[in-house]
Design a protein around this motif. Sequence first.
Motif, PDB file in Angstrom:
ATOM      1  N   ARG A 127       0.681  -1.329   0.151  1.00 25.16           N
ATOM      2  CA  ARG A 127       0.063  -0.232  -0.015  1.00 25.16           C
ATOM      3  C   ARG A 127       0.961   1.385   0.036  1.00 25.16           C
ATOM      4  NH1 ARG A 127      -4.317  -2.373  -1.076  1.00 25.16           N
ATOM      5  NH2 ARG A 127      -5.254  -3.544   0.376  1.00 25.16           N
ATOM      6  N   ALA A 128       2.090   1.182   0.715  1.00 29.32           N
ATOM      7  CA  ALA A 128       3.090   2.479   0.448  1.00 29.32           C
ATOM      8  C   ALA A 128       4.076   1.731  -0.591  1.00 29.32           C
ATOM      9  CB  ALA A 128       3.628   2.451   1.933  1.00 29.32           C
ATOM     10  N   PRO A 129       4.787   2.781  -1.346  1.00 32.24           N
ATOM     11  CA  PRO A 129       5.667   2.297  -2.122  1.00 32.24           C
ATOM     12  C   PRO A 129       6.913   1.646  -1.489  1.00 32.24           C
ATOM     13  CG  PRO A 129       4.913   4.466  -2.590  1.00 32.24           C
ATOM     14  CD  PRO A 129       4.061   4.056  -1.468  1.00 32.24           C
ATOM     15  N   VAL A 130       7.656   0.712  -2.024  1.00 30.47           N
ATOM     16  CA  VAL A 130       8.588   0.240  -1.435  1.00 30.47           C
ATOM     17  C   VAL A 130       9.985   0.762  -2.132  1.00 30.47           C
ATOM     18  CG1 VAL A 130       9.917  -1.974  -0.900  1.00 30.47           C
ATOM     19  CG2 VAL A 130       7.413  -1.731  -0.894  1.00 30.47           C
ATOM     20  N   PRO A 131      10.936   1.634  -1.530  1.00 29.83           N
ATOM     21  CA  PRO A 131      11.930   2.305  -2.100  1.00 29.83           C
ATOM     22  C   PRO A 131      13.025   1.325  -1.827  1.00 29.83           C
ATOM     23  CG  PRO A 131      11.553   3.243   0.116  1.00 29.83           C
ATOM     24  CD  PRO A 131      10.291   2.231  -0.129  1.00 29.83           C
ATOM     25  N   ILE A 132      13.376   0.470  -2.909  1.00 29.25           N
ATOM     26  CA  ILE A 132      14.491  -0.312  -3.073  1.00 29.25           C
ATOM     27  C   ILE A 132      15.650   0.239  -2.720  1.00 29.25           C
ATOM     28  CG2 ILE A 132      15.485  -2.254  -4.278  1.00 29.25           C
ATOM     29  CD1 ILE A 132      12.630  -2.791  -3.368  1.00 29.25           C
ATOM     30  N   VAL A 151      -3.802  -5.115  -7.439  1.00 30.07           N
ATOM     31  CA  VAL A 151      -2.625  -5.287  -8.229  1.00 30.07           C
ATOM     32  C   VAL A 151      -1.956  -4.023  -8.740  1.00 30.07           C
ATOM     33  CG1 VAL A 151      -1.210  -6.363  -9.876  1.00 30.07           C
ATOM     34  CG2 VAL A 151      -3.152  -7.678  -8.694  1.00 30.07           C
ATOM     35  N   ARG A 152      -0.754  -3.721  -8.544  1.00 28.35           N
ATOM     36  CA  ARG A 152      -0.066  -2.612  -9.333  1.00 28.35           C
ATOM     37  C   ARG A 152       1.415  -2.689  -9.263  1.00 28.35           C
ATOM     38  NH1 ARG A 152       1.175   2.441  -5.264  1.00 28.35           N
ATOM     39  NH2 ARG A 152       1.709   1.099  -3.530  1.00 28.35           N
ATOM     40  N   ILE A 153       1.985  -2.283 -10.248  1.00 26.68           N
ATOM     41  CA  ILE A 153       3.511  -2.260 -10.409  1.00 26.68           C
ATOM     42  C   ILE A 153       3.584  -0.835 -10.346  1.00 26.68           C
ATOM     43  CG2 ILE A 153       5.388  -2.676 -11.847  1.00 26.68           C
ATOM     44  CD1 ILE A 153       3.846  -5.108 -13.078  1.00 26.68           C
ATOM     45  N   SER A 154       4.499  -0.414  -9.206  1.00 27.68           N
ATOM     46  CA  SER A 154       4.815   0.969  -9.142  1.00 27.68           C
ATOM     47  C   SER A 154       6.401   1.234  -9.889  1.00 27.68           C
ATOM     48  CB  SER A 154       4.991   1.733  -7.813  1.00 27.68           C
ATOM     49  OG  SER A 154       5.876   0.764  -7.165  1.00 27.68           O
ATOM     50  N   ALA A 155       7.276   0.232  -9.959  1.00 29.07           N
ATOM     51  CA  ALA A 155       8.517   0.370 -10.538  1.00 29.07           C
ATOM     52  C   ALA A 155       9.058  -0.921 -10.746  1.00 29.07           C
ATOM     53  CB  ALA A 155       9.156   1.290  -9.655  1.00 29.07           C
TER      54      ALA A 155
END
Length: 159
Positions: A127-132, A151-155
């Motif tokens: 639900r929150a973006p995961v900054p790798i 479902v979503r792909i943020s990056a």
Amino acid sequence: MRSTTRAVLRLAAIVCLAGAIADLRAPWRGGPRTRIYVVDASASMTAIGAPESLTIADALRFVQLDLLRSRPDDRSTLILVGARPVIADLKAPVINVDPMGTDLDGALRQAEALAGEGDIVVLTDGRAPVPIPPRVPTFVVAAGPIDPIDVRISAVQLP
């Protein structure tokens, strides 16, 4: 048949030589492994989902099962994520975070600092973006409520 065997042996020798030149390390060899577990314990992880949804308790069981595969000299740390990340006891984790927020950025900065040459395993609902972190191998495992349209792909990031 002999020429095929020679070709395979030559290729294997070239690969080994290239690995030695590049100073590649096999993950199953050498010193102790360092692994940092980051488990999302925010309110969104407790939402009701499909029966196959992974809960916070399931995520913690995943951590415990992975720890069973550890060697005695391996180092592991558990970070629970809420409004602020909290380092928890791996043997008996108590969820003592504020679930009304998700500071994955802070948790991953903390995990990156602790990981050194190790790796990070993130268990989150996304639900929150995961900054790798760019310098540490990071594995993200989907947890939390599952919904077929969720479902979503943020990056996509490649090394």
